[in-house]
Design a protein around this motif. Structure first.
Motif, PDB file in Angstrom:
ATOM      1  N   TYR A  67      -5.268  50.053   6.882  1.00 22.92           N
ATOM      2  CA  TYR A  67      -5.331  50.072   8.349  1.00 22.92           C
ATOM      3  C   TYR A  67      -5.220  51.474   8.931  1.00 22.92           C
ATOM      4  O   TYR A  67      -5.750  51.738  10.003  1.00 22.92           O
ATOM      5  CB  TYR A  67      -4.293  49.107   8.954  1.00 22.92           C
ATOM      6  CG  TYR A  67      -4.910  47.730   9.111  1.00 22.92           C
ATOM      7  CD1 TYR A  67      -5.989  47.542   9.973  1.00 22.92           C
ATOM      8  CD2 TYR A  67      -4.482  46.644   8.365  1.00 22.92           C
ATOM      9  CE1 TYR A  67      -6.612  46.319  10.107  1.00 22.92           C
ATOM     10  CE2 TYR A  67      -5.105  45.402   8.482  1.00 22.92           C
ATOM     11  CZ  TYR A  67      -6.164  45.253   9.355  1.00 22.92           C
ATOM     12  OH  TYR A  67      -6.793  44.045   9.479  1.00 22.92           O
ATOM     13  N   HIS A  70      -8.796  52.520   8.564  1.00 23.80           N
ATOM     14  CA  HIS A  70      -9.611  51.694   9.466  1.00 23.80           C
ATOM     15  C   HIS A  70      -9.519  52.217  10.908  1.00 23.80           C
ATOM     16  O   HIS A  70     -10.534  52.442  11.560  1.00 23.80           O
ATOM     17  CB  HIS A  70      -9.105  50.245   9.366  1.00 23.80           C
ATOM     18  CG  HIS A  70      -9.794  49.286  10.283  1.00 23.80           C
ATOM     19  ND1 HIS A  70     -10.772  48.413   9.850  1.00 23.80           N
ATOM     20  CD2 HIS A  70      -9.658  49.040  11.618  1.00 23.80           C
ATOM     21  CE1 HIS A  70     -11.198  47.694  10.878  1.00 23.80           C
ATOM     22  NE2 HIS A  70     -10.530  48.044  11.955  1.00 23.80           N
ATOM     23  N   ARG A  71      -8.283  52.413  11.389  1.00 28.20           N
ATOM     24  CA  ARG A  71      -8.096  52.806  12.796  1.00 28.20           C
ATOM     25  C   ARG A  71      -8.489  54.249  13.047  1.00 28.20           C
ATOM     26  O   ARG A  71      -8.947  54.596  14.127  1.00 28.20           O
ATOM     27  CB  ARG A  71      -6.648  52.560  13.209  1.00 28.20           C
ATOM     28  CG  ARG A  71      -6.349  51.059  13.299  1.00 28.20           C
ATOM     29  CD  ARG A  71      -4.904  50.786  13.620  1.00 28.20           C
ATOM     30  NE  ARG A  71      -4.641  49.354  13.672  1.00 28.20           N
ATOM     31  CZ  ARG A  71      -3.607  48.762  13.067  1.00 28.20           C
ATOM     32  NH1 ARG A  71      -2.745  49.473  12.378  1.00 28.20           N
ATOM     33  NH2 ARG A  71      -3.437  47.458  13.175  1.00 28.20           N
ATOM     34  N   VAL A  75     -12.893  52.954  13.535  1.00 26.54           N
ATOM     35  CA  VAL A  75     -12.886  52.660  14.977  1.00 26.54           C
ATOM     36  C   VAL A  75     -13.069  53.970  15.732  1.00 26.54           C
ATOM     37  O   VAL A  75     -12.264  54.878  15.610  1.00 26.54           O
ATOM     38  CB  VAL A  75     -11.542  52.011  15.390  1.00 26.54           C
ATOM     39  CG1 VAL A  75     -11.540  51.701  16.878  1.00 26.54           C
ATOM     40  CG2 VAL A  75     -11.272  50.751  14.568  1.00 26.54           C
ATOM     41  N   ASN A 142      -7.804  46.713  15.681  1.00 24.33           N
ATOM     42  CA  ASN A 142      -8.450  48.020  15.793  1.00 24.33           C
ATOM     43  C   ASN A 142      -7.582  49.072  16.466  1.00 24.33           C
ATOM     44  O   ASN A 142      -7.724  50.261  16.209  1.00 24.33           O
ATOM     45  CB  ASN A 142      -9.772  47.884  16.549  1.00 24.33           C
ATOM     46  CG  ASN A 142     -10.828  47.171  15.715  1.00 24.33           C
ATOM     47  OD1 ASN A 142     -10.727  47.137  14.483  1.00 24.33           O
ATOM     48  ND2 ASN A 142     -11.830  46.604  16.358  1.00 24.33           N
ATOM     49  N   LYS A 143      -6.673  48.624  17.353  1.00 24.26           N
ATOM     50  CA  LYS A 143      -5.926  49.604  18.157  1.00 24.26           C
ATOM     51  C   LYS A 143      -4.423  49.560  17.952  1.00 24.26           C
ATOM     52  O   LYS A 143      -3.704  50.434  18.430  1.00 24.26           O
ATOM     53  CB  LYS A 143      -6.165  49.333  19.661  1.00 24.26           C
ATOM     54  CG  LYS A 143      -7.603  49.309  20.072  1.00 24.26           C
ATOM     55  CD  LYS A 143      -7.980  50.634  20.641  1.00 24.26           C
ATOM     56  CE  LYS A 143      -9.345  50.520  21.196  1.00 24.26           C
ATOM     57  NZ  LYS A 143     -10.294  51.420  20.972  1.00 24.26           N
TER      58      LYS A 143
END
Ligand code: OAD
Length: 238
Positions: A67, A70-71, A75, A142-143
């Motif tokens: 993550y 990912h973030r 994103v 995502n955030k």
């Protein structure tokens, strides 16, 4: 370059059965880095290679680190469709383009207005529980912070295809049918290095294979028209 653009413009004008197959290079002009260019994700320093972080076994083993990547990397805030996405959506509306087949997970083709988008690698705009499969909105994933969890205790994951995971059969079947029946196949913004996605273009049987990519690809010699230019630039002129 002028000649090639004119040739592509004419091909598009003469056809109502175009299929587009694309990859990360379609979104670089929107500010999302691709994977394999010199400034792409795979050439940046990270604790593990991105192919490892983006794999099923890594996600299971270390969702925390997944993550973080990912973030920070998948994103990208405030991105908008560029001229390639917008022109493709317009061609669909004009009844010329039958499908967009994409390896991208950013949802920008839909944001541009394309309706028939086959997402071979899924989308980071959807999330679901890896244990009970309940769908979740993508915002927190995502955030947010840390590892998002479902009410059942399972880890929430993005609806993307990680390395070691199979592609969705229905989407692959549909992509093959569109490619097989296409009059013109336009391939753009992809290094054509990742299988099985890249192998799908072997199903094309026509004689109008157009390749628009900044760098060379293993399929350059099969193309009937090859344009080594920025894809947004090219689509703004056809
Ligand atoms: P790559 O990064 O491998 O290739 C992108 C290609 O686009 C490169 O060949 C660039 O030269 C080209 N390119 C970049 N910007 C461009 C522009 N503005 N106009 C034209 N060409 C441009 O990305 P993909 O081929 O999409 O998979 O990679 C395939 C898969 O590898 C991805 O879907 C992802 C990755 O691992 C998964 O995450 C499962």
């Amino acid at each position: 370059m002028e000649d090639k653009i004119a040739q592509l413009r004419q091909m598009i004008a003469d056809s109502d059965n175009i299929v587009f197959f694309g990859g990360a290079g379609v979104s670089t002009e929107s500010g999302i880095p691709d994977f394999r260019s010199v400034d792409g994700l795979y050439n940046q320093k990270w604790k593990y290679p991105p192919e490892t972080i983006l794999s099923h076994s890594f996600f299971e083993r270390d969702p925390e680190e997944y993550y973080r990547f990912h973030r920070e990397k998948l994103v990208v805030d405030g991105v908008k469709p560029n001229r390639a996405h917008l022109r493709l959506a317009q061609l669909e509306q004009e009844g010329k383009l039958k499908a967009v087949i994409t390896q991208n997970i950013d949802g920008l083709h839909q944001a541009a207005g394309s309706k028939n988008v086959l997402e071979l690698h899924g989308s980071i705009l959807r999330a679901y529980c890896s244990r009970c499969r309940r769908p979740y909105p993508a915002e927190e994933m995502n955030k947010g912070q840390g590892v998002p969890r479902c009410a059942c205790g399972g880890v929430i994951r993005p609806d993307i295809v990680l390395y070691e995971e199979p592609l969705d059969n229905d989407i692959v079947r549909s992509a093959i049918a569109y490619i097989r029946n296409a009059d013109i196949l336009i391939i753009g913004g992809t290094s054509l290095n990742v299988y099985p996605a890249a192998g799908l273009i072997n199903y094309y049987r026509g004689k109008k294979l157009v390749l628009i990519n900044l760098s060379e690809t293993p399929y350059d010699s099969y193309a009937d028209l090859i344009i080594h230019e920025k894809i947004g630039e090219v689509f703004s002129r056809v």
